[in-house]
Design an enzyme around this catalytic site. Sequence first.
Site, PDB file in Angstrom:
ATOM      1  N   LYS A   1       0.845  -1.213   0.000  1.00 52.50           N
ATOM      2  CA  LYS A   1       0.000   0.000   0.000  1.00 52.50           C
ATOM      3  C   LYS A   1       0.870   1.249   0.000  1.00 52.50           C
ATOM      4  O   LYS A   1       0.636   2.180  -0.759  1.00 52.50           O
ATOM      5  CB  LYS A   1      -0.883   0.074   1.267  1.00 52.50           C
ATOM      6  CG  LYS A   1      -1.858  -1.051   1.458  1.00 52.50           C
ATOM      7  CD  LYS A   1      -2.692  -0.838   2.713  1.00 52.50           C
ATOM      8  CE  LYS A   1      -1.973  -0.985   4.028  1.00 52.50           C
ATOM      9  NZ  LYS A   1      -1.539  -2.335   4.381  1.00 52.50           N
TER      10      LYS A   1
ATOM     11  N   ARG B   1      -9.630   1.094   9.044  1.00 53.24           N
ATOM     12  CA  ARG B   1      -9.452  -0.353   9.248  1.00 53.24           C
ATOM     13  C   ARG B   1     -10.600  -0.962  10.021  1.00 53.24           C
ATOM     14  O   ARG B   1     -10.599  -2.171  10.261  1.00 53.24           O
ATOM     15  CB  ARG B   1      -8.174  -0.621  10.022  1.00 53.24           C
ATOM     16  CG  ARG B   1      -6.980  -0.569   9.133  1.00 53.24           C
ATOM     17  CD  ARG B   1      -5.767  -1.122   9.823  1.00 53.24           C
ATOM     18  NE  ARG B   1      -4.643  -0.526   9.172  1.00 53.24           N
ATOM     19  CZ  ARG B   1      -3.423  -1.010   9.196  1.00 53.24           C
ATOM     20  NH1 ARG B   1      -3.164  -2.089   9.872  1.00 53.24           N
ATOM     21  NH2 ARG B   1      -2.459  -0.410   8.574  1.00 53.24           N
TER      22      ARG B   1
ATOM     23  N   ARG C   1      11.041  -6.721   4.590  1.00 53.87           N
ATOM     24  CA  ARG C   1      10.919  -5.252   4.587  1.00 53.87           C
ATOM     25  C   ARG C   1      11.996  -4.601   5.446  1.00 53.87           C
ATOM     26  O   ARG C   1      12.294  -5.057   6.545  1.00 53.87           O
ATOM     27  CB  ARG C   1       9.537  -4.874   5.115  1.00 53.87           C
ATOM     28  CG  ARG C   1       9.308  -3.386   5.208  1.00 53.87           C
ATOM     29  CD  ARG C   1       7.869  -3.010   5.169  1.00 53.87           C
ATOM     30  NE  ARG C   1       7.069  -3.662   6.191  1.00 53.87           N
ATOM     31  CZ  ARG C   1       5.733  -3.627   6.203  1.00 53.87           C
ATOM     32  NH1 ARG C   1       5.082  -2.995   5.255  1.00 53.87           N
ATOM     33  NH2 ARG C   1       5.064  -4.237   7.154  1.00 53.87           N
TER      34      ARG C   1
ATOM     35  N   ARG D   1      11.307  -3.212  11.038  1.00 56.11           N
ATOM     36  CA  ARG D   1      10.228  -2.798  11.949  1.00 56.11           C
ATOM     37  C   ARG D   1      10.043  -3.845  13.037  1.00 56.11           C
ATOM     38  O   ARG D   1      10.090  -5.038  12.757  1.00 56.11           O
ATOM     39  CB  ARG D   1       8.917  -2.659  11.161  1.00 56.11           C
ATOM     40  CG  ARG D   1       8.696  -1.273  10.619  1.00 56.11           C
ATOM     41  CD  ARG D   1       7.523  -1.187   9.683  1.00 56.11           C
ATOM     42  NE  ARG D   1       6.295  -1.792  10.166  1.00 56.11           N
ATOM     43  CZ  ARG D   1       5.132  -1.722   9.527  1.00 56.11           C
ATOM     44  NH1 ARG D   1       5.047  -1.077   8.378  1.00 56.11           N
ATOM     45  NH2 ARG D   1       4.051  -2.300  10.005  1.00 56.11           N
TER      46      ARG D   1
ATOM     47  N   ARG E   1      -1.100  -9.954  12.585  1.00 60.81           N
ATOM     48  CA  ARG E   1      -1.621  -8.788  11.842  1.00 60.81           C
ATOM     49  C   ARG E   1      -2.482  -9.240  10.671  1.00 60.81           C
ATOM     50  O   ARG E   1      -3.521  -8.653  10.389  1.00 60.81           O
ATOM     51  CB  ARG E   1      -0.452  -7.917  11.345  1.00 60.81           C
ATOM     52  CG  ARG E   1       0.040  -6.986  12.436  1.00 60.81           C
ATOM     53  CD  ARG E   1       1.452  -6.495  12.220  1.00 60.81           C
ATOM     54  NE  ARG E   1       1.697  -5.922  10.922  1.00 60.81           N
ATOM     55  CZ  ARG E   1       2.890  -5.982  10.293  1.00 60.81           C
ATOM     56  NH1 ARG E   1       3.905  -6.601  10.859  1.00 60.81           N
ATOM     57  NH2 ARG E   1       3.050  -5.430   9.132  1.00 60.81           N
TER      58      ARG E   1
HETATM   59  P1  ADP Z   1       0.680  -2.960   8.141  1.00 62.27           P
HETATM   60  O1  ADP Z   1      -0.364  -2.569   7.139  1.00 62.27           O
HETATM   61  O2  ADP Z   1       1.930  -3.480   7.501  1.00 62.27           O
HETATM   62  O3  ADP Z   1       0.170  -3.876   9.228  1.00 62.27           O
HETATM   63  P2  ADP Z   1       0.870  -0.220   9.149  1.00 62.27           P
HETATM   64  O4  ADP Z   1       2.184   0.485   9.029  1.00 62.27           O
HETATM   65  O5  ADP Z   1      -0.251   0.258   8.296  1.00 62.27           O
HETATM   66  O6  ADP Z   1       1.229  -1.736   8.956  1.00 62.27           O
HETATM   67  O7  ADP Z   1       0.378  -0.167  10.675  1.00 62.27           O
HETATM   68  C1  ADP Z   1       1.211  -0.540  11.736  1.00 62.27           C
HETATM   69  C2  ADP Z   1       0.371  -0.641  12.991  1.00 62.27           C
HETATM   70  O8  ADP Z   1      -0.204   0.637  13.300  1.00 62.27           O
HETATM   71  C3  ADP Z   1      -0.814  -1.580  12.890  1.00 62.27           C
HETATM   72  O9  ADP Z   1      -0.464  -2.935  13.153  1.00 62.27           O
HETATM   73  C4  ADP Z   1      -1.733  -1.014  13.986  1.00 62.27           C
HETATM   74  O10 ADP Z   1      -1.276  -1.375  15.273  1.00 62.27           O
HETATM   75  C5  ADP Z   1      -1.517   0.486  13.840  1.00 62.27           C
HETATM   76  N1  ADP Z   1      -2.492   1.096  12.915  1.00 62.27           N
HETATM   77  C6  ADP Z   1      -2.218   1.681  11.721  1.00 62.27           C
HETATM   78  N2  ADP Z   1      -3.335   2.137  11.146  1.00 62.27           N
HETATM   79  C7  ADP Z   1      -4.353   1.833  11.981  1.00 62.27           C
HETATM   80  C8  ADP Z   1      -5.779   2.043  11.949  1.00 62.27           C
HETATM   81  N3  ADP Z   1      -6.364   2.656  10.938  1.00 62.27           N
HETATM   82  N4  ADP Z   1      -6.498   1.585  13.007  1.00 62.27           N
HETATM   83  C9  ADP Z   1      -5.911   0.973  14.061  1.00 62.27           C
HETATM   84  N5  ADP Z   1      -4.596   0.744  14.152  1.00 62.27           N
HETATM   85  C10 ADP Z   1      -3.810   1.167  13.129  1.00 62.27           C
END
Ligand code: ADP
Length: 295
Positions: free
Chosen positions: A75, A152, A186, A230, A241
């Site tokens: 993404k 989400r 990554r 990360r 996740r």
């Molecule tokens: P990925 O899509 O690879 O899991 P992200 O970088 O988008 O990772 O998000 C990392 C973390 O940040 C998620 O696992 C969650 O804990 C938190 N997070 C990010 N966006 C949201 C969201 N919209 N709602 C709740 N938690 C979020």
Amino acid sequence: MAAIALNRLVRAKASFYFSPISSSSSIFRRSFSSETDPTRVPSSPIHEHKPLLPRRDLKDRNVQWIFLGSPGVGKGTYASRLSNLLGVPHIATGDLVREELSSSGPLSQQLKEIVNQGKLVSDEIIISLLSKRLEAGDAKGESGFILDGFPRTIRQAEILEGVTDIDLVVNLKLREDVLVEKCLGRRVCSECNKNFNVACINIEAKNGIPGVYMAPLLPPSGCASKLITRSDDTEEVIKERLRIYNDMCHPVEEFYSSRGKMLEFDLPGGIPESWPKLLHALNLDEQEERRVAAA
Ligand code: ADP
């Protein structure tokens, strides 16, 4: 505009639930205990909120797009390329969370625990972080956005729908074994925050299922010595996740499909194969050709 609307809504909704997130650690605890607070005024359901500002015609403003997709799907990579092409900010809520947790702010320890277990941060905190980011962008004259990793949950989607129009939702898809390998490979530059990938994915075709080849996305020499992994990109946390994504985010996909806003896009491989096809699907091939010619 969207930022102002979102901020007003968040303030109006949130004032009985929680205070701005950076002011005190007790605030965070209060947001959880508010359910039992006898002084709390009942809130109206999210869908009853009216837009606080007139919605603007698409021709009068920049695009407002969302990128959905499982962890590791890419993404960030594609949203960031499109943000350069379209001149709109790429806003990744994961980046906002990581910035907050690496600060010495009151929430950082709690956020670290949530993120390192692969769990979702609460809607209140995410809306608050996003709201702050949009407000800062608004002050700099930004308009439009490509949101990455938000919404989400259905509640996040409803709040967003209550305050602004989303033009398009791009749902990127890749098979799960590739997602795990991509997350494990990554790496992030600790200085410029750009994402790279050291994994060379080469899965052969089997039983009629096509193979997948994705070359590594290696960093330039300036970033090579500054790469970090990360803390949530361990196999155990990646699987959690993915599990949570499948539970929580599919209803969000349905939310946008039912509104006719969803573009489903199966990534055919790495960036060289996928980027031109994505541009074509978005009707942006000519824009990219003009950009390349002008460069
Ligand atoms: P990925 O899509 O690879 O899991 P992200 O970088 O988008 O990772 O998000 C990392 C973390 O940040 C998620 O696992 C969650 O804990 C938190 N997070 C990010 N966006 C949201 C969201 N919209 N709602 C709740 N938690 C979020």
